[in-house]
Design a protein around this motif. Structure first.
Motif, PDB file in Angstrom:
ATOM      1  N   TYR A  94      42.263  46.447  -9.105  1.00  0.00           N
ATOM      2  CA  TYR A  94      41.547  46.107  -7.871  1.00  0.00           C
ATOM      3  C   TYR A  94      41.773  47.165  -6.812  1.00  0.00           C
ATOM      4  O   TYR A  94      42.795  47.847  -6.804  1.00  0.00           O
ATOM      5  CB  TYR A  94      42.087  44.790  -7.291  1.00  0.00           C
ATOM      6  CG  TYR A  94      41.817  43.581  -8.127  1.00  0.00           C
ATOM      7  CD1 TYR A  94      40.659  42.832  -7.950  1.00  0.00           C
ATOM      8  CD2 TYR A  94      42.723  43.179  -9.097  1.00  0.00           C
ATOM      9  CE1 TYR A  94      40.418  41.712  -8.725  1.00  0.00           C
ATOM     10  CE2 TYR A  94      42.492  42.068  -9.878  1.00  0.00           C
ATOM     11  CZ  TYR A  94      41.327  41.329  -9.692  1.00  0.00           C
ATOM     12  OH  TYR A  94      41.085  40.230 -10.461  1.00  0.00           O
ATOM     13  N   ARG A  96      42.443  46.815  -2.874  1.00  0.00           N
ATOM     14  CA  ARG A  96      42.794  45.731  -1.938  1.00  0.00           C
ATOM     15  C   ARG A  96      42.947  46.288  -0.533  1.00  0.00           C
ATOM     16  O   ARG A  96      43.598  47.318  -0.355  1.00  0.00           O
ATOM     17  CB  ARG A  96      44.134  45.086  -2.318  1.00  0.00           C
ATOM     18  CG  ARG A  96      44.155  44.437  -3.667  1.00  0.00           C
ATOM     19  CD  ARG A  96      45.555  43.912  -3.969  1.00  0.00           C
ATOM     20  NE  ARG A  96      45.633  43.556  -5.369  1.00  0.00           N
ATOM     21  CZ  ARG A  96      45.738  44.438  -6.359  1.00  0.00           C
ATOM     22  NH1 ARG A  96      45.831  45.734  -6.085  1.00  0.00           N
ATOM     23  NH2 ARG A  96      45.783  44.047  -7.609  1.00  0.00           N
ATOM     24  N   LYS A 116      39.273  42.098  -1.718  1.00  0.00           N
ATOM     25  CA  LYS A 116      39.594  42.901  -2.901  1.00  0.00           C
ATOM     26  C   LYS A 116      38.376  43.042  -3.793  1.00  0.00           C
ATOM     27  O   LYS A 116      37.501  42.178  -3.817  1.00  0.00           O
ATOM     28  CB  LYS A 116      40.798  42.335  -3.657  1.00  0.00           C
ATOM     29  CG  LYS A 116      40.609  41.006  -4.323  1.00  0.00           C
ATOM     30  CD  LYS A 116      41.885  40.674  -5.130  1.00  0.00           C
ATOM     31  CE  LYS A 116      41.690  39.401  -5.913  1.00  0.00           C
ATOM     32  NZ  LYS A 116      42.847  39.102  -6.761  1.00  0.00           N
ATOM     33  N   SER A 118      37.227  44.022  -7.760  1.00  0.00           N
ATOM     34  CA  SER A 118      37.716  44.237  -9.122  1.00  0.00           C
ATOM     35  C   SER A 118      36.988  45.413  -9.766  1.00  0.00           C
ATOM     36  O   SER A 118      35.759  45.501  -9.722  1.00  0.00           O
ATOM     37  CB  SER A 118      37.482  42.988  -9.967  1.00  0.00           C
ATOM     38  OG  SER A 118      37.701  43.320 -11.329  1.00  0.00           O
TER      39      SER A 118
END
Ligand code: FAD
Length: 451
Positions: A94, A96, A116, A118
């Motif tokens: 991820y 973030r 976040k 992915s």
């Protein structure tokens, strides 16, 4: 002239790559694979890059694999690791973004996760630049790369003759075509555009980056295990702090980006010595974990003034048998962390085109110069818009990371509205349709050559 009888064209294409950085070396491997005779001239005495980290997305690693399967192997041999460590429960990587600012909460060590994204399992792999370069060099036969050769001039002596390169030590070399992979201060760019062209010099982005590597145990003390072993970008007013694990999780690569209202004089080195106290001053008022991590920065570290081609983009990446790739073509600020990745996409496009040139000149040796010119024209048409978008978008991302609103409790919701835009921009990089690029590349070349 030093060479009374310049060599005429004929035989397999001979290409010189100026600059043995990541893009130059990846492209070298790609061109060798498709049968081009390559020489690389690098000004440095050795391949010592700074020991800082660099990350590549899964998509770019697939592009590397298409250029040559030895390249992702080299990346992994240099100790690349996935940048997340969520374990079996969550194998995804991820990006973030978390609240870096001090909010006087009950638990001063708690930071709110804003957003976040992915990137999927093994979405990014981070490694040390110096180790990656060393592994790449091992994929290249000896005598292809010459060190201590700083390009000075390139002379075009007519379409039926090779280009003549002159180096600062007075030596010369010849080539059918030259690809400038000589970075942000590219000499090939100056030669291609003329020294007075505004894009011949990069401009200061008013952001400085302090980069360092911190042993994992110390990072865990400051941030806690989860944050230390997973990528995080702490955002706040006029600065942001990014880190991710490198070197098989034994260290983190930490970069503090700090806005600078001042000018950066032209004659000053762009890499200077920065001090921990500079960084501490910029992060005053930030939360405890961020301040604790900065306390573990060394007393001094490298401080990079970030220059890019945002203000004055290059109008054309090619001119006859010259072209530019990587930072030489589109030096960007690093806020998307995708500058080298764009260069890898360039290398894929160029390797594909050169495969076409090799095939064509095998049957029609007399067409070599025209084939090379058509290849570089196609490259410019395919690559320029996207790579210049990245330069633009990186500046925008920096503004989003460093909004003044991050410090203002009343405006925090407004500040968070940027994440939809952040997602779109990031996905445009991660989900690049390189198959479509390759199709466009082959079609463009075919159209230009009429074969
Ligand atoms: P360079 O690496 O600059 O190489 C150019 C080479 O040319 C050098 O070796 C130089 O010595 C040589 N040279 C220059 N002039 C001459 C001459 N006249 N004659 C001969 N040789 C010459 N990108 C990512 O994809 N992911 C990331 O995570 C990432 N993080 C970054 C973080 C920071 C803080 C910064 C500043 C950049 C980051 N980037 C990242 C961008 C990335 O570093 C660059 O885009 C990449 O290094 C460019 O590679 P290049 O080969 O084009 O140029």
């Amino acid at each position: 002239s030093a060479i009374a009888n310049p060599s005429s064209l004929g035989g397999e294409p001979e290409v010189v790559i100026v600059g043995g950085g990541i893009v130059g070396l990846v492209l070298t491997i790609g061109l060798l694979r498709v049968g081009v005779k390559v020489k690389v001239y690098e000004q440095a005495r050795s391949f010592r890059e700074v020991g800082a980290g660099i990350a590549f997305t899964a998509n770019v690693i697939r592009c590397m694999n298409l250029i040559d399967p030895s390249i992702p192997v080299a990346l992994r041999a240099s100790g690349s690791v996935a940048t997340s460590n969520g374990g079996a429960e969550d194998p995804d990587d991820y990006l973030r973004w978390i609240d870096g600012y001090e909010r006087h909460r009950e638990d001063p060590r708690k930071q709110r996760l804003f957003y976040k994204l992915s990137a999927g399992p093994r979405g990014f792999e981070g490694c040390r630049r110096d180790q990656f370069l060393e592994s790449l060099v091992k994929c290249i036969p000896p005598n292809v790369v010459e060190l201590k050769k700083r390009l000075d001039t390139i002379e075009d002596r007519g379409e039926d003759q090779k280009l003549l390169l002159t180096f600062q030590d007075g030596t010369t070399a010849e080539a059918d075509a030259v690809i400038g992979c000589d970075g942000v201060k590219s000499r090939v760019r100056q030669i291609l555009l003329g020294e007075d062209h505004p894009a011949s010099r990069p401009s200061y982005s008013h952001c400085v980056a302090y980069r360092t590597l911190i042993p994992m145990a110390q990072a865990i003390e400051a941030l806690g295990e989860y944050k230390a072993t997973n990528q995080h970008n702490h955002v706040g007013p006029n600065a942001n702090l990014l880190h991710y694990p490198v070197a098989n999780n034994t260290m983190i690569n930490a970069v503090a980006f700090i806005r600078d209202a001042n000018e950066w004089p032209d004659d000053l080195q762009t890499v200077a010595v920065g001090t921990r106290s500079d960084v501490q001053a910029a992060f005053e008022g930030w939360c405890e974990p961020v301040r604790d991590l900065i306390e573990r920065f060394p007393d001094t570290m490298s401080k990079w003034a970030i220059f890019d081609l945002w203000e004055f983009p290059v109008p054309q990446y090619n001119n006859d048998r010259l072209c530019l790739a990587g930072d030489a073509a589109h030096a960007t600020s690093p806020h998307h962390g995708a500058g080298a990745s764009q260069g890898i996409e360039d290398a894929l496009c160029l390797s594909t085109l050169m495969c076409g040139v090799v095939a064509e000149t095998r049957e029609h040796p007399e067409a070599k110069a025209k084939a090379l010119t058509a290849a570089f024209r196609t490259y410019d048409a395919v690559r320029r818009t996207r790579s210049q978008w990245l330069v633009n978008s990186s500046r925008r991302v920096c503004d989003m990371h460093q909004q003044a609103e991050w410090a203002d409790d009343a405006k925090i919701t407004k500040a968070e509205t940027v994440f939809e835009e952040m997602r779109d921009r990031t996905f445009k990089i991660w989900h690049f349709d390189y198959e479509a690029m390759l199709k466009e590349t082959l079609q463009g070349y075919k159209q230009r050559r009429g074969r």
